[in-house]
Design an enzyme around this catalytic site. Structure first.
Site, PDB file in Angstrom:
ATOM      1  N   ASP A  64      -1.506   0.831  -4.270  1.00 57.28           N
ATOM      2  CA  ASP A  64      -2.489  -0.218  -4.562  1.00 57.28           C
ATOM      3  C   ASP A  64      -3.869   0.345  -4.880  1.00 57.28           C
ATOM      4  O   ASP A  64      -4.827  -0.399  -5.084  1.00 57.28           O
ATOM      5  CB  ASP A  64      -2.568  -1.237  -3.434  1.00 57.28           C
ATOM      6  CG  ASP A  64      -3.021  -0.637  -2.109  1.00 57.28           C
ATOM      7  OD1 ASP A  64      -3.189   0.594  -2.038  1.00 57.28           O
ATOM      8  OD2 ASP A  64      -3.202  -1.394  -1.134  1.00 57.28           O
ATOM      9  N   SER A  86       0.821  -1.204   0.000  1.00 61.89           N
ATOM     10  CA  SER A  86       0.000   0.000   0.000  1.00 61.89           C
ATOM     11  C   SER A  86       0.860   1.262   0.000  1.00 61.89           C
ATOM     12  O   SER A  86       1.620   1.509  -0.922  1.00 61.89           O
ATOM     13  CB  SER A  86      -0.956  -0.035   1.186  1.00 61.89           C
ATOM     14  OG  SER A  86      -1.865   1.034   1.152  1.00 61.89           O
TER      15      SER A  86
END
Length: 450
Positions: free
Chosen positions: A244, A100
């Site tokens: 992401d 992320s």
């Protein structure tokens, strides 16, 4: 960073630094444990664009094959698209290979259940127990299946998101949009998504073969180039995603970043105009959400930080919208997860409906200043440091849902352990920058006395 500190196992999955704490052996073992947990069946695997993604993917595939699962490689895809695909395809589960917002040296395994939702805390604990036991139901060579591929993830997701907005109205506006995908998982998906909505798209950092062009976290200090291009090009709006693509930051037509907290607030404002109902956000999300919900007579529920905590509460109270203050919008009618594409679609529909610039839309919401800081923290020091904050503010209203949150009439301070890094996160929100900065300074002085 010492090895024991860089490995994080919890509700956000298994996260660590490549070449240090996150090894192929660990990945293969955790994937085998996950395969046993889900059962021998199809498991979807997708990744972002980190250079370690292929190594992690192959290790995960090996672990899954060893316990009789059928790995299905969907390629480089945004995490919300992967989660939707898991649910729609009837897969037994999914693994997202992405860290992320963490820097490029990190990577992680994000475990997704058959319902397309990240594992709940009790499920994550069961999986971790399986991993630590190290006893997996291995299969023989004759029982192993071949890995497969599936290229339908992006189209499935695009159709699902566009179906919940007025596509024709957005297309009629022909918005000029600058998008910064950080060379991450949405580098192909986002320009295609925006063009499907009739937008003129100026692309920044959309080359999946290149390293991240900036810090993946789309904070104002990291998206200066996007702000400059929005202003220079005369664009209507700018969007920045993390690696992401579950989080979104917005830049207005003047090249000014609105801050990640504004993303959820704008989405809630627009959705509640059409459908009233409960709203769920985490404890670190802006007070703007409470003000908006009050305007429409809707209750707000707050949870610990972490997508799964918000999603669980949303399902319990049948919330119509929710999210987290880091730019993650959750709209259960599409996807029970943070989804930057949902956020983009709702904001564009709001602009198309009201025929006003994004700066005007933002001006309709209350104004607070949110400031953040962090403190490197050994796991053993977390509880003592939180006690220091709790004792210092014992006369104030305290919320202990996640760390320690101190509440006043129009401002708040929170100190909590990170779910993804070995740090304490400090967040303060107040009507002015001076007040927010003062709250942070006071907390840091308590935590780090000279």
């Amino acid at each position: 960073m010492p090895r024991q500190n860089s490995l994080k196992i919890g509700v956000s999955g298994v996260r660590g630094i490549i070449g240090d704490s996150l090894t192929p052996q660990l990945v293969a073992s955790f994937s085998a444990a996950f395969g046993n947990y889900c059962g021998a069946g199809p498991i979807l695997i997708g990744s972002d664009t980190r250079p370690s993604a292929e190594m992690i993917k192959q290790a995960a595939i090996a672990g899954l094959l060893s316990v009789g699962c059928t790995p299905i490689d969907v390629g480089v895809v945004p995490i919300p698209a992967l989660m939707l695909h898991v649910r729609e395809a009837g897969a037994f589960g999914g693994i997202g290979i992405t860290a992320s917002h963490n820097p490029i040296e990190w990577n992680a395994l994000k475990f997704i259940g058959a319902d397309g939702i990240t594992l709940r805390p009790n499920q994550a604990a069961e999986l971790t127990d399986l991993y630590h036991q190290g006893v997996y139901s291995r299969v023989s060579a004759q029982e192993m299946t071949d890995p497969r591929t599936d290229g339908s993830t992006l189209e499935r997701h695009r159709k699902a998101v566009i179906s919940i907005v007025d596509e024709a109205r957005i297309r009629d506006c022909r918005f000029k949009v600058v998008v910064d995908c950080c060379n991450g998982a949405a580098s192909i998906a986002t320009p295609a998504f925006l063009r499907a909505l009739g937008c003129e798209v100026l692309e920044m950092n959309t080359d999946q073969s290149k390293p991240f062009a900036r810090d993946p976290e789309p904070l104002p200090e990291n998206i200066g180039a996007l702000c400059d291009l929005v202003k220079k090009s005369g664009a209507d709006i700018g969007f920045a995603q993390d690696a992401d693509a579950d989080r979104l930051a917005i830049v207005n037509e003047n090249g000014e970043p609105l801050g990640e907290d504004a993303t959820v607030a704008l989405a809630v404002y627009h959705w509640l105009r059409h459908e009233s109902g409960p709203v769920v956000v985490n404890s670190a999300t802006t007070r703007m959400v409470d003000d908006i919900a009050q305007q429409y007579g809707c209750p707000v529920y707050r949870t610990a930080v972490g997508e799964v905590h918000v999603v669980e509460r949303m399902l319990e109270c049948r919330a119509v919208i929710g999210g987290e203050g880091n730019g993650g919008v959750i709209l259960p009618v599409v996807n029970p997860c943070r989804d930057s594409f949902v956020a983009m679609a709702l904001v564009l529909e709001a602009l198309a409906q009201d025929r006003v610039p994004i700066s005007e839309l933002r001006s309709r919401l209350s104004r607070y200043v949110m400031m953040r800081d962090r403190l490197l923290c050994e796991p053993r020091d977390i509880a003592p440091l939180l006690r220091l904050i709790r004792n210092a503010y014992q006369r104030e209203e305290l919320d202990l849902t996640d760390g320690v949150k101190v509440l006043w009439a129009n401002k708040w301070l929170q100190v909590r352990p990170s779910n993804t890094e070995p740090i304490l996160r400090l967040t303060a929100e107040a009507p002015s920058e001076a007040e927010a900065r003062s709250l942070l300074s006071d907390a840091l002085e308590i935590l780090s006395p000279s």
